[in-house]
Design a protein around this motif. Structure first.
Motif, short mmCIF file in Angstrom:
data_model
loop_
_atom_site.label_atom_id
_atom_site.label_comp_id
_atom_site.label_asym_id
_atom_site.label_seq_id
_atom_site.Cartn_x
_atom_site.Cartn_y
_atom_site.Cartn_z
N UNK A 56 0.72 -1.00 0.13
CA UNK A 56 0.07 0.20 0.06
C UNK A 56 1.07 1.13 -0.12
N UNK A 57 1.93 1.05 0.91
CA UNK A 57 2.73 2.34 0.93
C UNK A 57 3.63 2.28 2.15
N UNK A 58 4.93 3.31 1.84
CA UNK A 58 5.55 3.49 3.27
C UNK A 58 4.92 4.43 4.01
N UNK A 59 5.61 4.70 5.08
CA UNK A 59 4.98 5.32 6.16
C UNK A 59 4.42 6.70 5.88
N UNK A 60 5.32 7.31 4.93
CA UNK A 60 4.92 8.41 4.34
C UNK A 60 3.79 8.66 3.54
N UNK A 61 3.87 7.50 2.78
CA UNK A 61 2.71 7.26 1.62
C UNK A 61 1.22 7.23 2.65
N UNK A 62 1.48 6.37 3.68
CA UNK A 62 0.23 6.03 4.27
C UNK A 62 -0.31 7.29 5.00
N UNK A 63 0.87 8.08 5.46
CA UNK A 63 0.35 9.56 6.27
C UNK A 63 -0.38 10.11 5.03
#
Length: 200
Positions: A56-63
């Motif tokens: 789904x994404x890394x931490x920044x992408x999730x934010x």
């Protein structure tokens, strides 16, 4: 036919998993902060593997996804055009308050909002949040100005000015050199200027 059904079911399952991951990330970011939350914790909270989270994404992408969804839920639709004999919709009022829900969202969790802004400012290729927000915002603001009587080309320019103003104000807000009330007031003055230029 069978393959299409299987693919459709897999796509729906993938979307449900992604939604669960983003909801888990939102909860953990809110409770523990962005810096203190790990991808492993998000995976555990969502009941999936770390690999599923990273898909789904890394931490920044999730934010970014957390904020994208929260912002999308709060975006006000443009006012409808005035009917025959009815007063034109107030473009200045709409433009002045369009960003209020965004500012409210940022005020709810200052640390998280700053982390989100840093993510946007880095402009990672896979993070299309800013582009999508810009397109939606400029389309809505353009429609509001056109519905109030502005020509399309001028309305588009006015919408671009408003979005640029919002980003500038957001930068000041993220830097801590202003507060949400001052930001809202300056956005209101920009809206008054834009609508005056449009002759509205």
């Amino acid at each position: 036919m069978f393959d299409e059904q299987v693919q459709s079911m897999r796509a729906a399952q993938k979307q449900r998993t992604a939604t669960r991951i983003v909801e888990a990330a939102a909860q953990l970011f809110t409770e523990h902060g962005f810096q203190s939350t790990t991808v492993r914790q998000v995976a555990a909270q969502a009941g999936v593997s770390v690999g599923a989270v990273m898909a789904v994404g890394d931490k920044e992408s999730l934010l970014s996804l957390v904020y994208d969804r929260a912002i999308a839920d709060r975006i006000p639709p443009p006012p409808a055009p005035a009917g025959a004999g009815a007063a034109a919709p107030s473009a200045v009022e709409y433009l002045s308050h369009y960003f209020d829900p965004f500012l409210g969202l940022f005020a709810e969790n200052d640390d998280l909002a700053r982390a989100y802004f840093r993510t946007l400012a880095r402009g990672k290729d896979e993070n299309a949040a800013l582009g999508a927000l810009r397109t939606l915002t400029e389309d809505n603001l353009t429609a509001a100005l056109v519905n109030a009587g502005a020509p399309e080309a001028q309305a588009r320019l006015g919408a671009q000015v408003m979005f640029s103003s919002y980003l500038g104000e957001l930068t000041l807000l993220a830097a801590g050199s202003t507060d949400p009330q001052q930001t809202a007031a300056r956005i209101g003055r920009t809206a008054a200027f834009v609508t005056a230029q449009e002759g509205l």
